[in-house]
Design a protein around this motif. Structure first.
Motif, PDB file in Angstrom:
ATOM      1  N   ARG A 146     -49.644 -35.074  28.285  1.00 35.59           N
ATOM      2  CA  ARG A 146     -49.162 -33.963  28.782  1.00 35.59           C
ATOM      3  C   ARG A 146     -49.771 -33.849  30.324  1.00 35.59           C
ATOM      4  N   SER A 147     -49.072 -33.429  31.279  1.00 35.52           N
ATOM      5  CA  SER A 147     -49.362 -33.158  32.502  1.00 35.52           C
ATOM      6  C   SER A 147     -50.282 -34.126  33.221  1.00 35.52           C
ATOM      7  N   PRO A 148     -49.930 -35.339  33.334  1.00 36.01           N
ATOM      8  CA  PRO A 148     -50.860 -36.431  33.911  1.00 36.01           C
ATOM      9  C   PRO A 148     -50.823 -36.056  35.433  1.00 36.01           C
ATOM     10  N   ASN A 149     -51.701 -36.428  36.141  1.00 33.66           N
ATOM     11  CA  ASN A 149     -51.939 -36.587  37.581  1.00 33.66           C
ATOM     12  C   ASN A 149     -52.827 -37.849  38.006  1.00 33.66           C
ATOM     13  N   ILE A 150     -52.257 -38.799  38.300  1.00 32.32           N
ATOM     14  CA  ILE A 150     -52.915 -40.145  38.683  1.00 32.32           C
ATOM     15  C   ILE A 150     -52.689 -40.377  40.133  1.00 32.32           C
ATOM     16  N   GLU A 151     -53.964 -40.321  40.598  1.00 37.64           N
ATOM     17  CA  GLU A 151     -53.929 -40.787  42.028  1.00 37.64           C
ATOM     18  C   GLU A 151     -54.680 -42.237  42.128  1.00 37.64           C
ATOM     19  N   ILE A 152     -54.009 -43.077  42.897  1.00 40.72           N
ATOM     20  CA  ILE A 152     -54.092 -44.468  43.144  1.00 40.72           C
ATOM     21  C   ILE A 152     -54.716 -44.785  44.479  1.00 40.72           C
ATOM     22  N   PHE A 153     -55.794 -45.222  44.678  1.00 36.03           N
ATOM     23  CA  PHE A 153     -56.604 -45.633  45.840  1.00 36.03           C
ATOM     24  C   PHE A 153     -56.450 -47.129  46.009  1.00 36.03           C
ATOM     25  N   GLU A 154     -56.160 -47.595  47.193  1.00 31.10           N
ATOM     26  CA  GLU A 154     -56.463 -49.012  47.463  1.00 31.10           C
ATOM     27  C   GLU A 154     -57.844 -48.960  48.321  1.00 31.10           C
ATOM     28  N   SER A 155     -58.325 -50.110  48.293  1.00 31.07           N
ATOM     29  CA  SER A 155     -59.607 -50.637  49.142  1.00 31.07           C
ATOM     30  C   SER A 155     -59.558 -51.913  49.672  1.00 31.07           C
ATOM     31  N   ASP A 156     -59.215 -51.507  51.041  1.00 29.89           N
ATOM     32  CA  ASP A 156     -58.874 -52.724  51.734  1.00 29.89           C
ATOM     33  C   ASP A 156     -59.949 -53.604  52.583  1.00 29.89           C
ATOM     34  N   SER A 157     -61.030 -52.623  52.795  1.00 29.51           N
ATOM     35  CA  SER A 157     -62.212 -53.022  53.462  1.00 29.51           C
ATOM     36  C   SER A 157     -63.244 -52.131  53.072  1.00 29.51           C
ATOM     37  N   VAL A 158     -64.452 -52.314  53.504  1.00 30.48           N
ATOM     38  CA  VAL A 158     -65.716 -51.843  52.974  1.00 30.48           C
ATOM     39  C   VAL A 158     -65.651 -50.208  53.200  1.00 30.48           C
ATOM     40  N   TYR A 159     -64.984 -49.777  54.449  1.00 28.45           N
ATOM     41  CA  TYR A 159     -65.140 -48.447  54.626  1.00 28.45           C
ATOM     42  C   TYR A 159     -63.923 -47.748  54.799  1.00 28.45           C
ATOM     43  N   THR A 160     -62.773 -48.253  54.332  1.00 30.24           N
ATOM     44  CA  THR A 160     -61.281 -47.847  54.447  1.00 30.24           C
ATOM     45  C   THR A 160     -61.012 -47.782  53.175  1.00 30.24           C
ATOM     46  N   THR A 161     -60.383 -46.783  52.600  1.00 27.15           N
ATOM     47  CA  THR A 161     -59.759 -46.407  51.674  1.00 27.15           C
ATOM     48  C   THR A 161     -58.398 -45.664  52.052  1.00 27.15           C
ATOM     49  N   ASP A 162     -57.203 -46.000  51.279  1.00 30.82           N
ATOM     50  CA  ASP A 162     -55.992 -45.500  51.549  1.00 30.82           C
ATOM     51  C   ASP A 162     -55.533 -44.700  50.284  1.00 30.82           C
ATOM     52  N   LYS A 163     -55.048 -43.322  50.165  1.00 28.90           N
ATOM     53  CA  LYS A 163     -54.669 -42.779  49.089  1.00 28.90           C
ATOM     54  C   LYS A 163     -52.991 -43.093  49.206  1.00 28.90           C
ATOM     55  N   LYS A 164     -52.518 -43.623  48.030  1.00 29.11           N
ATOM     56  CA  LYS A 164     -51.091 -43.937  47.970  1.00 29.11           C
ATOM     57  C   LYS A 164     -50.353 -42.267  47.582  1.00 29.11           C
ATOM     58  N   ASP A 165     -49.240 -42.442  48.294  1.00 22.31           N
ATOM     59  CA  ASP A 165     -48.413 -41.320  48.013  1.00 22.31           C
ATOM     60  C   ASP A 165     -47.845 -41.526  46.691  1.00 22.31           C
ATOM     61  N   SER A 166     -47.609 -40.392  45.744  1.00 25.16           N
ATOM     62  CA  SER A 166     -46.833 -40.613  44.607  1.00 25.16           C
ATOM     63  C   SER A 166     -45.818 -41.162  44.635  1.00 25.16           C
ATOM     64  N   SER A 167     -44.846 -41.277  45.433  1.00 24.56           N
ATOM     65  CA  SER A 167     -43.721 -41.804  45.527  1.00 24.56           C
ATOM     66  C   SER A 167     -43.780 -43.418  45.592  1.00 24.56           C
ATOM     67  N   GLU A 168     -44.860 -43.637  46.083  1.00 25.30           N
ATOM     68  CA  GLU A 168     -45.133 -45.190  46.037  1.00 25.30           C
ATOM     69  C   GLU A 168     -45.621 -45.728  44.749  1.00 25.30           C
ATOM     70  N   ILE A 169     -45.814 -45.056  43.936  1.00 29.98           N
ATOM     71  CA  ILE A 169     -46.188 -45.463  42.575  1.00 29.98           C
ATOM     72  C   ILE A 169     -44.906 -45.962  41.587  1.00 29.98           C
ATOM     73  N   THR A 170     -44.840 -47.230  41.402  1.00 31.85           N
ATOM     74  CA  THR A 170     -43.440 -47.807  40.657  1.00 31.85           C
ATOM     75  C   THR A 170     -43.743 -48.001  39.224  1.00 31.85           C
ATOM     76  N   LYS A 171     -45.190 -47.841  38.770  1.00 33.12           N
ATOM     77  CA  LYS A 171     -45.592 -48.060  37.373  1.00 33.12           C
ATOM     78  C   LYS A 171     -45.364 -46.776  36.702  1.00 33.12           C
ATOM     79  N   SER A 172     -44.828 -47.018  35.345  1.00 35.58           N
ATOM     80  CA  SER A 172     -44.839 -45.734  34.609  1.00 35.58           C
ATOM     81  C   SER A 172     -46.324 -45.367  33.984  1.00 35.58           C
ATOM     82  N   ILE A 173     -46.562 -44.549  33.331  1.00 41.38           N
ATOM     83  CA  ILE A 173     -47.899 -43.969  32.902  1.00 41.38           C
ATOM     84  C   ILE A 173     -48.132 -45.090  31.606  1.00 41.38           C
ATOM     85  N   TYR A 174     -47.012 -45.352  31.145  1.00 41.61           N
ATOM     86  CA  TYR A 174     -47.329 -46.372  29.955  1.00 41.61           C
ATOM     87  C   TYR A 174     -47.768 -47.845  30.693  1.00 41.61           C
TER      88      TYR A 174
END
Length: 172
Positions: free
Chosen positions: A129-157
């Motif tokens: 119930r009430s999941p909030n999953i933030e996915i971050f990509e780490s491309d290089s050592v010092y940059t991390t990009d937060k993905k928008d929830s609309s970019e998440i294609t996987k279901s919670i399962y």
């Protein structure tokens, strides 16, 4: 004759009440012991399974006294700040990492209090119930990009299914 029957009936009722009270006491003790063990071990096992990368915190872990069903409220899985900094400095961050906040996880359909083997658990219902999953990509050592929830294609399962190897669930 009636006095004798009355005594026998009173003794039977007292013995029955005592046995019921002992049953409730054993059930309460076993439930308390299981909750205490899970409170201690859940954090350790998540840390061990992720090589110390994730911290597991939760507000409340409870097992129903009569039903034996498990409920975890306010679950939070976030990267450990010290481990995250150390891994980032040596350029070994995973390609994706998550910050997961879940209102409640509820396992229904098996009495955990009286279960003898926790190796293989079969549940009839697994609720998130009430999941909030933030996915971050780490491309290089010092940059991390937060993905928008609309970019998440996987279901919670699909996100959690690789980690649930020992559970059999009828309904998610």
């Amino acid at each position: 004759m009636t006095k004798k029957r009355r005594r026998v009936a009173i003794k039977a009722l007292l013995i029955s009440a005592l046995l019921i009270a002992i049953g409730f006491g054993i059930n309460w003790f076993m439930t308390f012991r299981l909750e205490d063990t899970l409170n201690k071990r859940l954090r350790e096992e998540v840390s061990k399974a992720t090589n110390g990368f994730y911290d597991c915190n939760f507000e409340n872990l409870s097992i129903g006294l009569f039903s034996g069903e498990l409920s975890i409220k306010g679950l939070e899985l976030v990267p450990d700040s010290a481990t995250f900094t150390a891994w980032r400095n040596i350029d070994s961050l995973p390609a994706n990492y998550y910050k997961i906040h879940i209102g409640e996880i509820h396992f229904k359909g098996v009495n955990l209090t009286w279960r003898r083997s926790y190796r293989y658990l079969n549940f009839s219902l697994f609720e998130v119930r009430s999941p909030n999953i933030e996915i971050f990509e780490s491309d290089s050592v010092y940059t991390t990009d937060k993905k928008d929830s609309s970019e998440i294609t996987k279901s919670i399962y699909q996100t959690i299914s690789p980690y649930i190897k020992e559970l059999t669930v009828n309904s998610i």
